[in-house]
Design a protein around this motif. Structure first.
Motif, PDB file in Angstrom:
ATOM      1  N   ILE A 110       0.780  -1.075  -0.145  1.00 52.42           N
ATOM      2  CA  ILE A 110      -0.033   0.080   0.106  1.00 52.42           C
ATOM      3  C   ILE A 110       0.915   1.344   0.075  1.00 52.42           C
ATOM      4  CG2 ILE A 110      -1.871   1.466   1.322  1.00 52.42           C
ATOM      5  CD1 ILE A 110      -3.000  -1.374   2.170  1.00 52.42           C
ATOM      6  N   LYS A 111       1.761   1.266   0.880  1.00 49.59           N
ATOM      7  CA  LYS A 111       2.672   2.411   0.808  1.00 49.59           C
ATOM      8  C   LYS A 111       3.577   2.783  -0.436  1.00 49.59           C
ATOM      9  CE  LYS A 111       3.669   1.929   6.007  1.00 49.59           C
ATOM     10  NZ  LYS A 111       4.833   1.828   6.920  1.00 49.59           N
ATOM     11  N   GLY A 112       3.706   1.506  -0.984  1.00 50.43           N
ATOM     12  CA  GLY A 112       4.561   1.815  -2.351  1.00 50.43           C
ATOM     13  C   GLY A 112       3.549   2.269  -3.512  1.00 50.43           C
ATOM     14  N   GLN A 113       2.292   2.345  -3.238  1.00 54.48           N
ATOM     15  CA  GLN A 113       1.569   2.617  -4.310  1.00 54.48           C
ATOM     16  C   GLN A 113       0.824   3.841  -3.702  1.00 54.48           C
ATOM     17  OE1 GLN A 113       1.288   1.872  -7.357  1.00 54.48           O
ATOM     18  NE2 GLN A 113       2.546   0.158  -7.321  1.00 54.48           N
ATOM     19  N   THR A 114       1.092   4.697  -2.793  1.00 56.97           N
ATOM     20  CA  THR A 114       0.894   5.743  -2.188  1.00 56.97           C
ATOM     21  C   THR A 114       1.315   7.072  -2.566  1.00 56.97           C
ATOM     22  OG1 THR A 114      -0.325   4.546  -0.372  1.00 56.97           O
ATOM     23  CG2 THR A 114       0.210   6.769  -0.173  1.00 56.97           C
ATOM     24  N   PHE A 115       0.793   8.185  -2.939  1.00 55.14           N
ATOM     25  CA  PHE A 115       1.407   9.384  -3.058  1.00 55.14           C
ATOM     26  C   PHE A 115       0.596  10.668  -2.470  1.00 55.14           C
ATOM     27  CE2 PHE A 115       1.560   6.402  -6.598  1.00 55.14           C
ATOM     28  CZ  PHE A 115       2.934   6.443  -7.107  1.00 55.14           C
ATOM     29  N   GLU A 135      -2.750  17.888   1.756  1.00 56.99           N
ATOM     30  CA  GLU A 135      -3.206  16.758   3.172  1.00 56.99           C
ATOM     31  C   GLU A 135      -3.926  15.541   2.850  1.00 56.99           C
ATOM     32  OE1 GLU A 135      -5.960  19.612   4.983  1.00 56.99           O
ATOM     33  OE2 GLU A 135      -4.300  20.929   5.665  1.00 56.99           O
ATOM     34  N   ARG A 136      -3.740  15.283   1.602  1.00 56.22           N
ATOM     35  CA  ARG A 136      -4.464  14.034   0.964  1.00 56.22           C
ATOM     36  C   ARG A 136      -3.235  12.972   0.502  1.00 56.22           C
ATOM     37  NH1 ARG A 136     -10.211  13.192   1.303  1.00 56.22           N
ATOM     38  NH2 ARG A 136     -11.050  15.416   1.451  1.00 56.22           N
ATOM     39  N   LYS A 137      -3.732  11.740   0.719  1.00 57.29           N
ATOM     40  CA  LYS A 137      -2.906  10.784   0.091  1.00 57.29           C
ATOM     41  C   LYS A 137      -3.930  10.126  -1.048  1.00 57.29           C
ATOM     42  CE  LYS A 137      -0.218  10.092   4.187  1.00 57.29           C
ATOM     43  NZ  LYS A 137       1.143  10.332   3.914  1.00 57.29           N
ATOM     44  N   ILE A 138      -2.944   9.833  -1.861  1.00 59.56           N
ATOM     45  CA  ILE A 138      -3.658   9.070  -3.081  1.00 59.56           C
ATOM     46  C   ILE A 138      -3.023   7.450  -3.305  1.00 59.56           C
ATOM     47  CG2 ILE A 138      -3.847   8.891  -5.836  1.00 59.56           C
ATOM     48  CD1 ILE A 138      -3.814  12.111  -5.744  1.00 59.56           C
ATOM     49  N   ILE A 139      -4.038   6.563  -3.165  1.00 56.61           N
ATOM     50  CA  ILE A 139      -3.360   5.274  -3.376  1.00 56.61           C
ATOM     51  C   ILE A 139      -4.109   4.513  -4.460  1.00 56.61           C
ATOM     52  CG2 ILE A 139      -3.565   2.819  -2.059  1.00 56.61           C
ATOM     53  CD1 ILE A 139      -4.670   4.277   0.391  1.00 56.61           C
TER      54      ILE A 139
END
Length: 264
Positions: free
Chosen positions: A68-73, A77-81
Motif C-alpha cells: 500500500i505504501k509503495g502505491q501511495t502518493f 493534506e491528502r494521500k492517493i492510493i
C-alpha cells in the motif's frame, strides 16, 4: 517551446487503450498516464484519503502495508492510493478501497468539482499522454450518480476550459459509429480463457445500481446502449461548443497513424 499534451477520449470500446499505446510508441519521450496510474489530473481507480483514513487502511491490512505504501502518493493534506496496482487475494480489499474514490457518488457535487478543478489548475505538465482523463470518468459520475443535466455538465466543462486556458493540450476523440458492435468486441476481449466475461457484468452492475440507472430503469444491453448514446451526444456537444479548436476527431479503429501524426 512546450510540448503539447494529449487527452485520448471516447466511449468504452472505442479503442482508447490501443491508441494510447500506438501514440506513445511514436512520440518518443512522452510520458503516458493510463487509468489507475498516479496521474497529475485523473483519479480513476485511486483512493483519495485523509491522513486519518490512510492510517486506518494501513491498520486494516497489515500483511500488505508495504504494498500500500509503495502505491501511495502525497498531495497536500491528502494521500492517493493507486489501489488497483496492488496485487492481493485479500477478500474485499479492492472493493473497500473503491469507497474512497471521488467517483461513484462518493462526493457531493461541489466537493467533486473542487477536487477536479484544483488538480487541473495545479497541473503544468508537458509532453504527456492521458487515457480518458477529461471526459469518461467525470461524465459518467455526473450523469449516473450526481444526476446532473446536460446543461449543467456543459457549464462544468465551460469552467474547466477556462482552467485549462493556459495549458498546452489537444483532445483526440475516437468517435464510435457502431456502439453496439464496439461493446460486443470489448466483451470478447475482456473475457478469461474460458470465455467468462469479466468487464460486461461489472459495467451493467455499475449502470443498473447507479441513481440514474434506477431512475430511468436502465438495464441489460439495451439500457447500456441508451446511456452510451446519450453520453456520445453530450460529448459531441461539449466538443462542438467548448473544445472545438482543441479537438482532433477520429473514427474509432478506422484511422491511419501516419495521418494522425500529421494532425498533431
Amino acid at each position: 517551446m512546450k510540448k503539447t499534451n494529449y487527452f485520448i477520449e471516447g466511449l468504452q470500446g472505442a479503442g482508447k487503450s490501443a491508441f494510447v499505446q500506438k501514440l506513445s510508441e511514436i512520440s518518443g519521450d512522452y510520458r503516458v498516464f493510463r487509468e489507475g496510474d498516479y496521474s497529475p489530473v485523473e483519479l480513476a481507480w485511486c483512493a483519495y484519503v485523509t491522513e486519518e483514513q490512510y492510517t486506518s487502511i494501513l491498520n486494516s491490512y497489515p500483511s500488505i502495508q508495504e504494498d500500500i505504501k509503495g502505491q501511495t502518493f502525497e498531495e497536500g493534506e491528502r494521500k492517493i492510493i493507486c489501489y488497483t496496482r496492488i496485487l492481493t487475494d485479500i477478500p474485499g480489499f479492492h472493493r473497500e478501497l473503491e469507497k474512497f474514490e471521488i467517483y461513484n457518488g462518493n462526493y457531493e457535487r461541489d466537493s467533486f468539482e473542487k477536487v477536479i478543478f484544483e488538480r487541473f489548475k495545479n497541473w503544468n505538465g508537458q509532453g504527456q499522454i492521458f487515457e480518458c482523463s477529461v471526459f469518461q470518468n467525470i461524465i459518467e459520475n455526473q450523469i449516473l450518480y450526481l444526476m446532473m443535466t446536460d446543461e449543467e455538465i456543459l457549464d462544468f466543462y465551460g469552467r474547466l476550459e477556462s482552467v485549462l486556458s493556459d495549458k498546452s493540450y489537444k483532445i483526440i476523440y475516437l468517435d464510435m459509429e457502431d456502439i453496439a458492435g464496439g461493446i460486443q468486441i470489448i466483451r470478447k476481449e475482456r473475457s478469461d480463457e474460458k470465455g467468462n466475461e469479466l468487464w460486461f457484468p461489472l459495467m451493467l452492475q455499475y449502470l443498473e445500481e447507479s441513481s440514474y440507472g434506477k431512475a430511468h430503469a436502465l438495464s441489460g444491453m439495451e439500457g447500456l446502449l441508451t446511456h452510451l448514446e446519450h453520453r456520445k451526444s453530450l460529448e459531441h456537444r461539449i466538443i462542438e461548443e467548448i473544445f472545438k479548436e482543441k479537438t482532433i476527431n477520429l473514427k474509432a479503429k478506422n484511422y491511419k497513424m501516419d495521418e494522425v501524426v500529421a494532425l498533431l
